[in-house]
Scaffold this motif. Structure first.
Motif, PDB file in Angstrom:
ATOM      1  N   SER A 122       0.929  -1.008   0.366  1.00  0.00           N
ATOM      2  CA  SER A 122       0.093   0.304   0.038  1.00  0.00           C
ATOM      3  C   SER A 122       0.743   1.548   0.138  1.00  0.00           C
ATOM      4  CB  SER A 122      -1.153  -0.355   0.920  1.00  0.00           C
ATOM      5  OG  SER A 122      -0.052  -0.344   2.314  1.00  0.00           O
ATOM      6  N   ALA A 123       1.821   1.668   0.469  1.00  0.00           N
ATOM      7  CA  ALA A 123       2.818   2.720   0.549  1.00  0.00           C
ATOM      8  C   ALA A 123       3.713   2.260  -1.007  1.00  0.00           C
ATOM      9  CB  ALA A 123       3.732   2.160   2.028  1.00  0.00           C
ATOM     10  N   GLY A 124       3.725   1.383  -2.123  1.00  0.00           N
ATOM     11  CA  GLY A 124       4.215   1.772  -2.839  1.00  0.00           C
ATOM     12  C   GLY A 124       5.351   1.232  -3.027  1.00  0.00           C
ATOM     13  N   THR A 125       5.654   0.248  -2.070  1.00  0.00           N
ATOM     14  CA  THR A 125       7.523  -0.401  -2.084  1.00  0.00           C
ATOM     15  C   THR A 125       7.092  -1.441  -2.465  1.00  0.00           C
ATOM     16  OG1 THR A 125       7.996   0.647  -0.285  1.00  0.00           O
ATOM     17  CG2 THR A 125       9.038  -0.848  -0.920  1.00  0.00           C
ATOM     18  N   PRO A 126       8.306  -2.136  -3.274  1.00  0.00           N
ATOM     19  CA  PRO A 126       8.603  -3.579  -3.794  1.00  0.00           C
ATOM     20  C   PRO A 126       8.462  -4.839  -3.147  1.00  0.00           C
ATOM     21  CG  PRO A 126      10.198  -1.864  -5.373  1.00  0.00           C
ATOM     22  CD  PRO A 126       9.296  -1.718  -4.163  1.00  0.00           C
ATOM     23  N   ARG A 127       7.826  -5.181  -2.510  1.00  0.00           N
ATOM     24  CA  ARG A 127       8.254  -6.894  -1.781  1.00  0.00           C
ATOM     25  C   ARG A 127       7.925  -7.391  -2.377  1.00  0.00           C
ATOM     26  NH1 ARG A 127       2.074  -7.014   0.245  1.00  0.00           N
ATOM     27  NH2 ARG A 127       0.885  -8.090  -1.499  1.00  0.00           N
ATOM     28  N   PRO A 128       9.344  -8.856  -2.350  1.00  0.00           N
ATOM     29  CA  PRO A 128       9.585 -10.100  -2.004  1.00  0.00           C
ATOM     30  C   PRO A 128       7.840 -10.329  -1.710  1.00  0.00           C
ATOM     31  CG  PRO A 128      10.523 -10.060  -0.174  1.00  0.00           C
ATOM     32  CD  PRO A 128       9.878  -8.459  -0.655  1.00  0.00           C
ATOM     33  N   PRO A 129       7.633 -12.159  -2.741  1.00  0.00           N
ATOM     34  CA  PRO A 129       7.447 -12.824  -2.896  1.00  0.00           C
ATOM     35  C   PRO A 129       7.218 -13.701  -1.360  1.00  0.00           C
ATOM     36  CG  PRO A 129       9.132 -14.143  -4.350  1.00  0.00           C
ATOM     37  CD  PRO A 129       9.158 -12.603  -3.974  1.00  0.00           C
ATOM     38  N   ALA A 130       6.063 -13.809  -0.763  1.00  0.00           N
ATOM     39  CA  ALA A 130       5.666 -14.767   0.167  1.00  0.00           C
ATOM     40  C   ALA A 130       5.801 -16.056  -0.337  1.00  0.00           C
ATOM     41  CB  ALA A 130       4.566 -13.995   0.486  1.00  0.00           C
ATOM     42  N   ALA A 131       5.468 -16.846   0.844  1.00  0.00           N
ATOM     43  CA  ALA A 131       6.074 -18.284   0.763  1.00  0.00           C
ATOM     44  C   ALA A 131       5.386 -19.295   1.606  1.00  0.00           C
ATOM     45  CB  ALA A 131       7.478 -18.780   2.208  1.00  0.00           C
ATOM     46  N   PRO A 132       4.086 -19.773  -0.074  1.00  0.00           N
ATOM     47  CA  PRO A 132       3.228 -19.687   0.186  1.00  0.00           C
ATOM     48  C   PRO A 132       3.364 -21.478   1.149  1.00  0.00           C
ATOM     49  CG  PRO A 132       3.856 -20.620  -1.735  1.00  0.00           C
ATOM     50  CD  PRO A 132       4.093 -19.358  -1.508  1.00  0.00           C
ATOM     51  N   ARG A 133       2.449 -22.129   1.645  1.00  0.00           N
ATOM     52  CA  ARG A 133       2.992 -23.367   2.518  1.00  0.00           C
ATOM     53  C   ARG A 133       2.560 -25.071   1.882  1.00  0.00           C
ATOM     54  NH1 ARG A 133       2.839 -25.636   6.965  1.00  0.00           N
ATOM     55  NH2 ARG A 133       2.541 -27.489   8.032  1.00  0.00           N
ATOM     56  N   SER A 134       1.696 -24.516   0.245  1.00  0.00           N
ATOM     57  CA  SER A 134       2.070 -24.749  -0.155  1.00  0.00           C
ATOM     58  C   SER A 134       1.770 -24.850  -1.729  1.00  0.00           C
ATOM     59  CB  SER A 134       1.009 -26.570  -0.606  1.00  0.00           C
ATOM     60  OG  SER A 134      -0.872 -26.018  -0.283  1.00  0.00           O
ATOM     61  N   PHE A 135       2.198 -25.150  -2.985  1.00  0.00           N
ATOM     62  CA  PHE A 135       1.733 -24.283  -3.949  1.00  0.00           C
ATOM     63  C   PHE A 135       1.854 -25.642  -4.975  1.00  0.00           C
ATOM     64  CE2 PHE A 135       6.321 -23.563  -3.235  1.00  0.00           C
ATOM     65  CZ  PHE A 135       6.614 -24.390  -4.170  1.00  0.00           C
ATOM     66  N   GLU A 136       1.140 -25.683  -6.505  1.00  0.00           N
ATOM     67  CA  GLU A 136       0.902 -26.408  -7.328  1.00  0.00           C
ATOM     68  C   GLU A 136       2.175 -26.632  -8.772  1.00  0.00           C
ATOM     69  OE1 GLU A 136      -2.972 -26.341  -9.460  1.00  0.00           O
ATOM     70  OE2 GLU A 136      -3.873 -27.197  -7.811  1.00  0.00           O
ATOM     71  N   SER A 137       2.735 -25.356  -8.417  1.00  0.00           N
ATOM     72  CA  SER A 137       3.613 -25.433  -9.273  1.00  0.00           C
ATOM     73  C   SER A 137       5.188 -24.163  -9.109  1.00  0.00           C
ATOM     74  CB  SER A 137       3.368 -24.791 -10.979  1.00  0.00           C
ATOM     75  OG  SER A 137       4.794 -24.391 -11.918  1.00  0.00           O
ATOM     76  N   LEU A 138       6.214 -24.591  -9.049  1.00  0.00           N
ATOM     77  CA  LEU A 138       7.335 -23.727  -9.056  1.00  0.00           C
ATOM     78  C   LEU A 138       6.528 -21.787  -9.197  1.00  0.00           C
ATOM     79  CD1 LEU A 138       9.624 -22.560  -6.460  1.00  0.00           C
ATOM     80  CD2 LEU A 138      10.971 -23.276  -9.255  1.00  0.00           C
ATOM     81  N   GLU A 163       4.326 -20.109  -9.240  1.00  0.00           N
ATOM     82  CA  GLU A 163       3.403 -19.189  -8.490  1.00  0.00           C
ATOM     83  C   GLU A 163       4.704 -18.749  -7.594  1.00  0.00           C
ATOM     84  OE1 GLU A 163       0.775 -21.594  -6.245  1.00  0.00           O
ATOM     85  OE2 GLU A 163       0.539 -22.631  -7.646  1.00  0.00           O
ATOM     86  N   LEU A 164       5.689 -19.103  -7.069  1.00  0.00           N
ATOM     87  CA  LEU A 164       6.660 -18.788  -6.320  1.00  0.00           C
ATOM     88  C   LEU A 164       7.512 -18.122  -7.368  1.00  0.00           C
ATOM     89  CD1 LEU A 164       7.717 -18.420  -3.523  1.00  0.00           C
ATOM     90  CD2 LEU A 164       9.769 -20.707  -3.841  1.00  0.00           C
ATOM     91  N   LEU A 165       7.963 -18.044  -8.343  1.00  0.00           N
ATOM     92  CA  LEU A 165       9.401 -17.006  -9.064  1.00  0.00           C
ATOM     93  C   LEU A 165       8.066 -15.698  -9.517  1.00  0.00           C
ATOM     94  CD1 LEU A 165      10.447 -20.306 -11.619  1.00  0.00           C
ATOM     95  CD2 LEU A 165      11.416 -19.133  -9.846  1.00  0.00           C
ATOM     96  N   PRO A 166       9.658 -15.451  -9.344  1.00  0.00           N
ATOM     97  CA  PRO A 166       8.644 -13.241  -9.990  1.00  0.00           C
ATOM     98  C   PRO A 166       8.365 -13.450 -11.894  1.00  0.00           C
ATOM     99  CG  PRO A 166      11.267 -13.544  -9.604  1.00  0.00           C
ATOM    100  CD  PRO A 166      11.069 -14.831  -9.511  1.00  0.00           C
ATOM    101  N   ALA A 167       8.049 -12.044 -12.044  1.00  0.00           N
ATOM    102  CA  ALA A 167       7.481 -12.575 -13.718  1.00  0.00           C
ATOM    103  C   ALA A 167       8.488 -11.200 -14.517  1.00  0.00           C
ATOM    104  CB  ALA A 167       6.114 -11.774 -13.755  1.00  0.00           C
ATOM    105  N   PRO A 168       8.565 -12.085 -15.371  1.00  0.00           N
ATOM    106  CA  PRO A 168       8.590 -12.089 -15.762  1.00  0.00           C
ATOM    107  C   PRO A 168       8.960 -13.704 -16.495  1.00  0.00           C
ATOM    108  CG  PRO A 168      10.308 -11.391 -17.482  1.00  0.00           C
ATOM    109  CD  PRO A 168       9.594 -10.416 -16.174  1.00  0.00           C
ATOM    110  N   LEU A 169       7.506 -14.843 -16.685  1.00  0.00           N
ATOM    111  CA  LEU A 169       7.877 -16.499 -16.171  1.00  0.00           C
ATOM    112  C   LEU A 169       7.845 -16.404 -17.915  1.00  0.00           C
ATOM    113  CD1 LEU A 169       9.588 -18.728 -15.077  1.00  0.00           C
ATOM    114  CD2 LEU A 169       6.612 -19.651 -14.575  1.00  0.00           C
TER     115      LEU A 169
END
Length: 802
Positions: free
Chosen positions: A508-524, A526-532
């Motif tokens: 909300s402050a306009g600052t970039p943030r790294p991806p959070a760590a989901p407890r589970s995901f179907e594919s990596l 979902e974690l990798l930064p765009a673009p993919l």
């Protein structure tokens, strides 16, 4: 220049008017997904070498027949050279490219010399169904253009055009009919009885070489020729089987037409060599120092040039390379000089004496002689040395890899300029266009260099946009300014407005943030930064065990991969194509060394091989039921390096029953880009004379790969005992799938786009979590927004033991 249409959704009616060399205007659909639009924006010319020859060939009064004109790139180029004298008939059946061609004729004022013939040519007249490909270049009467839409078109023959053409001779004919060429010739018996044109014809339809077409031209009394870029002329094709994999077009001419072209210096008939007279050869060092690029190099070369004795052998090789390109010399001598220079470099590199500057000159000679694959291999194999080039490396005289660089005055440091010329050359020649490969890693290396050309910026922007990446063109970008190497700035202004600027995820402050760590995901993913970018898979031996059984199935299921597969059994090939559906491509090819071979058919389709089953070993392990020889067939194999449209491969799978090493050895150019290889290996010879695991391991280690693991080693049980009859213990290892990955010590040289794809393959396909984490650590050192590795480690720890 006519301004492009205003922004909006691309439709057939919405066009861009682009400018080609010679101030030729061409109208194309405003959609970079169309091959012609993409290529002309990228290169501001067509990507085929033969275009340069056609510009030399064309002159006032010429009469041309363009069969398969598409948007008219060749027709319009020739029309500009006619100066109002001559005639061109542009045959194009499809309404959209034909209408755009007609619009281009008007834009250029070519109405007096050009006509659009709205028809398809074949061996009979009537009507036919034209299948419309995803790009108009793939439209085909044979229904294999990759599209679902169709159009009913008029069908004519070459002979039916004779009343329109008249009695004056046709000088030049371009034939590109997407697989219909033999029928076109069959419908032109009277045409070829009256006319003797130089014919430029498409050698390959898709990836298939049209050997029958070569034979058909020979039956018409024609000799077949190839264009050599460095000679700027045609030479006879001695053996079509040995043509470079990048060659797309050949030429054919009867003796009288060939003799005329030879008199004009456009063709070498291969019969005489007239060398220069004593004293006629210019001093090679004066030639180099006289070139714009050479003047700033004088200080770096000064000491070396003084020691002429030590430089003698290299000096002669450089002199031969310069003689090859000297238009004042006889074509036969020039060709001989080029071949001698190539041989001298081959000996140097075979002896391990090839320097980084020799890489530049050697690659230039190879490319100029038509050995484009060789140039890619030499330059691509030296990438690591090029990235580390130092001033001391440039004291040996050289020629830049691209002759166009001769007139470029080095800007900035000499080593940066040299590196830029080499990287740009490799980027241009490794693929016909970046349209065909999603990887931008090499471009990213070039873009770090200050002396880069604006074409590299065009390539990166277009390829990134085509891959779905958000692109922001800065107001001060060179892409928006007309210059000597950038004609179409107005069209780029339109493109810039249609592309949304990229934006990182923000708080909300306009600052970039790294991806959070989901407890589970179907594919990596979902974690990798765009673009993919999409993972490119090549499957050699793609016979399926059922839907979803391929190792890469998790990526395909989530639309994260596109597959090109090879399965020589036509029925099995059709099955696997049906399983994967549109967007993937499976071809009924035997992959091997390239050329004739014998296929040993067995009772089970999945054990057939280019090697004969070893009956003694098969019987020893009770495998005759699976590997029973049925019959043999003569077949033609394709080498991976001879398939020019594979692009940059991320995951290569091979399972061809003993033939894997043959495929790998004849795919060195392809292997230079591969990230992961899954290859079936045997530990004992189930087939006579087949290479075993040790052979494959030695070869792949030499190519920069390390064995990561074996997947499911198959145990063997000596007959008559079978598995249930033997207690659990050590057994004979028969075969396995070996998993090879790029040497982890050299992964830092990969661009972020490829590191992401490697991590995705390791996690989603192979569950190689440890190495995946290693790759993400390297990625975080390259990304402006790190955090993938820590998020992934948090996920690993949260799922420990699961």
């Amino acid at each position: 220049m006519k301004p492009p249409c205003p922004p909006g959704p691309a439709t057939p009616a919405k066009t861009l008017t682009l400018t080609l060399p010679g101030d030729v205007k061409i109208c194309v659909r405003a959609d970079i997904r169309q091959m012609t639009t993409f290529v002309l924006l990228e290169q501001e010319d067509w990507f085929e070498d033969e275009m340069a020859f056609v510009r030399r060939l064309a002159k006032p009064g010429m009469r041309m027949l363009d069969v398969g004109a598409n948007h008219g790139v060749y027709s319009l180029t020739v029309a500009r050279q006619l100066n109002g004298e001559g005639r061109i008939w542009s045959v194009e059946p499809a309404s959209e490219p034909g209408s755009l061609l007609q619009q281009s004729i008007g834009e250029n004022g070519f109405g007096m010399v050009m006509s659009w013939v709205r028809a398809a040519l074949s061996d009979h007249e009537g009507e036919a169904t034209l299948t419309l490909g995803d790009s108009s270049e793939l439209n085909s009467l044979q229904g294999n253009g990759g599209g679902r839409r169709t159009e009913t078109v008029a069908l004519r023959t070459l002979d039916s055009l004779l009343p329109d053409i008249g009695d004056q001779p046709i000088d030049f004919m371009k034939l590109d009919a997407e697989g219909e060429e033999l029928r076109v010739l069959a419908g032109g018996r009277e045409f070829f009885a009256r006319h003797s044109p130089l014919v430029m014809f498409e050698l390959k339809h898709s990836s298939t070489i049209n050997w029958g077409l070569i034979d058909a031209f020979k039956a018409l009394g024609m000799t077949v020729y190839q264009y050599l870029p460095g000679l700027r002329a045609l030479v006879p094709v001695e053996d079509a089987q040995t043509l470079d994999g990048y060659v797309l077009n050949l030429f054919a001419a009867r003796p009288e037409r060939a003799a005329q072209l030879a008199r004009e210096g456009l063709l070498y008939e291969g019969d005489t060599v007239v060398g220069p007279q004593e004293g006629d050869r210019p001093d090679w060092s004066e030639q180099l120092l006289g070139k714009p690029f050479g003047r700033p190099m004088a200080a770096a070369w000064a000491r070396t040039l003084k020691d002429r004795a030590a430089l003698a052998l290299h000096a002669e090789t450089l002199a031969l390379a310069l003689d090859f390109e000297n238009p004042q010399f006889d074509l036969g001598y020039r060709l001989e000089a080029g071949r001698r220079a190539k041989l001298a470099f081959e000996k140097k590199f075979a002896a391990g004496q090839g320097t980084v500057t020799m890489v530049a000159t050697y690659s230039r000679v190879l490319r100029s002689l038509g050995y484009r694959t060789g140039a890619v291999n030499v330059m691509g194999g030296s990438l690591e040395r090029l990235m580390q080039v130092m001033p001391a490396d440039l004291t040996q005289p050289f020629l830049p890899p691209d002759p166009a660089s001769d007139v470029a005055v080095p800007a900035g440091s000499l080593e940066s300029w040299f590196r830029t010329q080499c990287l740009q050359f490799l980027e241009r020649i490794r693929t016909l266009s970046s349209y065909f490969t999603p990887d931008t890693g090499l471009m990213e290396k070039v873009l770090r260099e200050e002396s880069r050309g604006v074409e590299m910026e065009r390539r990166f922007a277009l390829r990134s946009a085509l891959s779905g990446r958000s692109i922001h063109v800065r107001p001060d970008s060179r892409l928006l300014k007309v210059g000597p190497e950038h004609r179409n700035a107005a069209s780029w202004e339109w493109l810039a407005k249609t592309w949304k600027s990229s934006a990182l995820r923000k708080t909300s402050a306009g600052t970039p943030r790294p991806p959070a760590a989901p407890r589970s995901f179907e594919s990596l993913a979902e974690l990798l930064p765009a673009p993919l970018e999409t993972v490119r898979v090549v499957d050699v031996g793609a016979c399926s065990h059922g839907e979803g059984t391929e190792p890469y199935a998790p990526l395909v299921k989530r639309s994260l991969a596109v597959v090109t597969g090879f399965e020589p059994n036509p029925e099995e090939c059709a099955k696997v194509q049906a399983l994967h559906g549109d967007g993937h491509r499976f071809l009924p090819y035997f992959i091997g060394a390239g050329g004739p071979a014998t296929y040993h058919e067995t009772h089970w389709v999945q054990t057939g091989s280019l090697y004969r089953p070893d009956a003694e070993i098969i019987d020893a392990f009770g495998l005759r039921e699976l590997v029973q020889l049925k019959q043999t067939h003569p077949v033609t194999t394709h080498a991976l390096d001879d398939l020019p449209d594979l692009g940059e491969i991320d995951l290569l799978k091979l399972d061809i029953q003993g033939g894997e090493l043959d495929a790998l050895r004849h795919g060195v150019r392809v292997l230079s880009d591969v990230l992961v290889i899954q290859v079936e290996v045997e530990f004992i010879p189930l087939y006579e004379g087949q290479p075993l695991f040790a052979d494959i391991d030695t070869f792949l280690r030499g190519q920069g790969f390390l064995l990561h693991t074996f997947v499911d080693i198959a145990p063997g049980y000596f007959a008559p005992l079978a598995r249930p009859q033997v207690p659990k213990g050590i057994t004979q290892a028969l075969w396995s799938d070996a998993l090879y990955v790029r040497d982890f010590r050299r992964l830092r040289g990969l661009p972020p786009t490829r590191l992401k794809k490697l991590a995705l393959i390791l996690h989603d396909v192979y569950r190689a979590y440890n190495l995946c984490h290693k790759v993400l650590q390297i990625l975080d050192q390259r990304e402006p927004l790190p955090g993938s590795a820590s998020a992934y480690r948090a996920w690993l720890e949260a799922n420990e033991g699961h």
